[in-house]
Design an enzyme around this catalytic site. Structure first.
Site: not given
Length: 327
Positions: A10, A12, A84, A86, A128, A130, A152, A156, A187
């Site tokens: 929350i 972010g 949430a 990394q 994502s 990514e 990352y 995901k 950001r």
């Protein structure tokens, strides 16, 4: 009786915009935050300081199943938005173990806790672009195969399939939002978009002389975070769960982003940008562009803020913030 929503992340960029949206819609909004954020709110809660009196925060950690279980048991949410993670890709190469552990286990813990204590809760996972990595086709849609090129991205993909498995195995309303890059004045400063707009503002105000960037030819589909959280909410209002690509359908290079930002303040980007190979990724993702036609058809969603407006908005905000600091 108002709906209860639980947002991880929350504090972010996305979490703060989503909390505002849900409050506007009459939700009771709960957020999971790390204890350090509650101990140092000035640094960790700046994005939500204007709504702190309207949200309920719970100290917890993605690395602790017990803390997540207790929060879910106490809140009993109707909707859970798991944002949430990394999420800084470059850092995921430097500390791949904590990135993978935190992101995969955290998602698994939340799904498991919801299954045990709030099985009717609708769950959103922040997937994502990514995940597509070394893309097999352009643009990418919900059926494009994944080929992640970073820890990352790998984490995901695992979260995506965990979410899908809980939907298929346990009948939970669990969805994946495959979000392409989305930016805003909120950001984080470590991301290239904010690094550019902050750097431009500093150069314009005489505080810096150059801006060092990595691969200028990398292309991304850049949207506005506030538009994207609307799509997240819409996904959980459907009668049945489904996964969606959320994107703008346009692609722009890092060079274009920098060029536009410098143009806005009347400067030539080539006079200030220096390519620094230290910022190159070990395995690069060269172009991501999303096909959001399914979200448009089934959710009635489309992006409102275009690329030029987004860049201008971010540069203006950074100029204003720096002017205040320099007073």
């Amino acid at each position: 009786m108002s709906k209860r929503a639980l947002i991880t992340g929350i504090t972010g960029q996305d979490g703060s915009y989503l909390a505002e949206l849900l409050l506007e819609k009459g939700y009771e909004v709960h957020g999971m935050v790390r204890r350090v954020a509650l101990e140092d709110p000035e640094h960790h809660l700046w994005r939500i300081k204007h709504i702190l009196d309207r949200v309920i925060l719970h100290a917890g950690s993605l690395e602790s199943y017990a803390s997540i279980f207790n929060i879910v048991e106490n809140v009993k949410p109707d909707e859970c938005y798991h944002l949430a993670a990394q999420s800084f890709v470059s850092y995921s190469f430097e500390d791949e173990f904590s990135t993978i552990n935190t992101n995969i286990n955290g998602t698994h813990y939340i799904l498991s806790a919801l299954k045990q204590k709030s099985p009717e809760c609708k769950f959103y996972f922040a997937a994502s672009s990514e995940m597509f990595g070394l893309v097999k086709e352009t643009p990418q849609n919900e059926n494009t195969p994944f080929h992640p090129r970073s820890p990352y991205g790998i984490s995901k993909v695992a979260g995506f399939y965990l979410t899908l498995n809980y939907r298929e195995a346990y009948g939970m309303f669990a969805v994946n939002g495959i979000c392409f890059n989305h930016e805003s004045p909120r950001r984080g400063y470590e991301f290239v978009s904010r690094k550019i707009t902050t750097g431009v503002a500093k150069i314009k105000l005489g505080l810096e002389k150059e801006l060092r960037l990595g691969n200028l030819e990398t292309k991304r589909d850049w949207g506005y975070a506030k538009d994207f959280v609307e799509a997240m909410w819409l996904m959980l209002q459907k009668d049945s769960p489904s996964d969606y690509v959320i994107a703008t359908g346009e692609t722009h290079s890092v060079k274009e982003f920098a060029q536009l930002a410098f143009e806005y303040v009347g400067l030539n980007w080539q006079d200030y940008v220096k390519v620094d190979e230290r910022f190159y990724r070990p395995a690069e993702v060269f172009e991501l562009r999303g096909d959001y036609s399914r979200a448009k058809k089934e959710l009635g969603w489309q992006p409102e803020v275009g690329f030029k407006k987004l860049v201008r908005m971010m540069v203006e905000e950074d100029l204003n913030l720096l002017k205040i600091k320099c007073k």
